[in-house]
Design an enzyme around this catalytic site. Structure first.
Site, PDB file in Angstrom:
ATOM      1  CG  ASP A  65      60.620  -1.376  14.139  1.00 21.54           C
ATOM      2  OD1 ASP A  65      59.594  -2.247  13.701  1.00 21.54           O
ATOM      3  OD2 ASP A  65      60.957  -0.575  13.417  1.00 21.54           O
ATOM      4  CG  HIS A  77      58.374  -1.030  10.609  1.00 15.69           C
ATOM      5  ND1 HIS A  77      59.471  -0.576  11.118  1.00 15.69           N
ATOM      6  CD2 HIS A  77      58.285  -0.481   9.398  1.00 15.69           C
ATOM      7  CE1 HIS A  77      60.253   0.190  10.274  1.00 15.69           C
ATOM      8  NE2 HIS A  77      59.416   0.235   9.123  1.00 15.69           N
ATOM      9  CB  SER A 104      62.110   0.096   7.462  1.00 10.69           C
ATOM     10  OG  SER A 104      61.556   1.285   7.407  1.00 10.69           O
TER      11      SER A 104
END
Length: 530
Positions: A268, A237, A350
């Site tokens: 992911d 992402h 992230s």
């Protein structure tokens, strides 16, 4: 002689970080830090004429054990030897075998106990550098004189930690560069301590800022270097819908272009590649060994590049948390097996690493709960590595099972809840089929498009080809129970099914032609039936 030197070399290499963990002052030639990685090649020093420094030398495994015992270690010598582990989790015996040792593990440990020479007489002095013969229960023999040919006289001169790296120096001047090890069990006193500041600072050079340009703007995330030649792991992402991706290395102001090697969206995970060599790759540890309450650190770029290379500390809140993700209609899309942490993470973290106190990656940050405090989640390192290796080898990880994402379990039927004693008809609307209750007189006039529900439950309107359910159920059956629980709607069926995984079995009770039947049906996955 070579075998003895090999044993001594391995034990010294594995034992030195144990000494540094005792939290007392060491001689100046031994720092209290751990380096990052085990392994390395023998290198010849640039000035072989220099005389090695023989001060503060541990000449045998038992010397090291006695030093540990003096600092509070309560296990036996045998327990200590058996507890030594390398950075990759291999035992000292396994490492010895890799370096040429021949024999069983028990023989190897006994040989070290013998080499310790406890409570006995001195052995005879060796010549040409051979170690003295042992007495029946002898202390280690006196050190032999250096042999003329150099080979028999080769021994260990000193063990040092320099700039976070463990260096073994032989008496002939050759060096071996090693990395960190762990010690488990054996009565070691004290609990887990935090990471050293120097090890943490060294780790920062394995973390990068990832900037992704899309049609709507620029977003920032984090990545971890996984090879010296430029491979980087991050989240899918972070680079989703990318037009270009750049990374910024630690200590550098200019961003460099990154190629997207591949990704696995459902897990992911994404892999990038930059055209650089000589980078500092991060080490990984198995996420399967994580425990509740274990100290971990999140390293990344929270809230963007302005706060890059930030470090936060926390614990493992749950090492094996399973989360469920639903679509807008309340249908389960997938399950994810993740690590729950309370170390603060924010947008920008992230793709960044979660590391243990040894500076090893145990997870990759993926998201956080915004409706609570201290609820961050990371992808387990074991699953990440499965994906990363597949992507580097083939450009895709769609063909491997990482254990991160569990596909949605399916019974393989389509149905709708009905009430016993009523008539229903099928109605097509907007390309979709639904049912409506009708009067008996209408049903009698339109038998081709109506049906009678003799009992309450889920009327089965379709069965998927390839589903195990197709071996037992057919259109027109009314499912009344699942695992003994009465059901009235297809959502009640899915709620029960969602607690299982593909390959599990459930018991289905259905009504057909005036009879109830119960069958055991194996669940499939969305990947198998779609």
């Amino acid at each position: 002689m070579k075998e003895k030197l090999l044993i001594l070399f391995l034990i010294l290499a594995l034992a030195m970080p144990c000494l540094s963990a005792c939290n007392t002052d060491l001689p100046s030639s031994q720092e209290t830090e751990e380096s990052e990685r085990l392994g390395g090649a023998i290198e010849t020093p640039t000035d072989p004429e220099d005389e090695p420094d023989y001060s503060e030398i541990y000449q045998s495994p038992y010397d090291i054990y006695e030093e540990l015992a003096s600092r509070g270690y309560t296990g036996t010598f045998e327990e200590w030897v058996a507890s030594l582990k390398g950075a990759d989790g291999k035992s000292a015996y396994e490492i010895a075998v890799e370096h040429g040792y021949v024999g069983t593990e028990e023989e190897w440990v006994l040989s070290l106990v013998g080499a310790a020479g406890k409570d006995g007489e001195d052995g005879e002095k060796g010549d040409k550098g051979d170690k003295g013969d042992k007495g029946d229960k002898g202390d280690k023999g006196a050190k032999g004189e250096k042999g003329e040919d150099g080979e028999d006289g080769r021994g260990i001169a000193k063990v040092e930690l320099i700039d976070g790296e463990l260096i073994i120096t032989y008496t002939d001047g050759a060096q071996v560069n090693l990395g960190p090890v762990q010690i488990e069990g054996g009565g070691q006193s004290g609990g887990q301590s935090g990471i050293s500041s120097s090890l943490l600072e060294n780790f920062l050079s394995s973390v990068v800022v990832v900037e992704t340009r899309t049609s709507t703007g620029i977003s920032t995330g984090t990545g971890a270097i996984i090879s010296a030649d430029g491979y980087i792991v991050t989240n899918h992402h972070v680079i989703e819908d990318y037009e270009t991706v750049t990374v910024r290395l630690y200590g550098e102001k200019m961003a460099i272009k990154a190629e997207v090697v591949g990704y696995k969206e459902e897990d992911d995970v994404a892999v990038l590649k930059v055209e650089r060599t000589g980078l500092r790759p991060a080490s990984f540890a198995s996420s399967s060994a994580l425990k509740y309450g274990e100290t971990v650190y999140a390293v990344g770029n929270p809230q963007g590049a302005e706060f890059s290379w930030s470090v936060t500390e926390g614990i493992i809140s749950n090492p094996k948390r399973q989360l469920m993700f639903y679509d807008d209609d309340g249908i389960l899309e997938k399950k994810m097996n993740v690590i729950q942490i309370d170390a603060p993470v924010n947008p920008g973290n992230s793709g960044g690493p979660i590391i243990n106190v040894y500076g090893e990656i145990v997870g990759i940050v993926t998201f956080k709960r915004t409706d609570g405090e201290g609820m961050g989640f990371a992808l387990p390192s074991d699953g990440v590595l499965i994906n990363v290796n597949a992507i580097i080898e083939t450009g895709s990880a769609d063909h491997v099972e990482s254990g991160i994402t569990m596909p949605r379990p399916l019974l393989g039927i389509t149905g709708v809840g009905v009430e016993g004693g009523k008539y229903y008809t099928f109605v097509e609307e907007g390309g979709e089929s639904r049912i409506e209750e009708v009067e008996e007189i209408y049903a009698n006039s339109n038998p081709e498009t109506t049906f009678y529900a003799a009992v309450s439950g889920v009327y089965i309107s379709a069965v998927s080809a390839g589903a195990d359910a197709a071996n037992y159920l057919k259109v027109g059956d009314i499912q009344t129970e699942i695992n003994g629980k009465p059901i009235e709607s297809i959502y009640e069926v899915m709620t029960v099914i969602n607690e299982f995984n593909g390959g599990d079995t459930v018991f289905i009770t259905y009504y057909r032609d005036g009879e109830y039947n119960t069958v055991e049906v194996m669940l499939r996955t969305s990947a198998e039936l779609n």
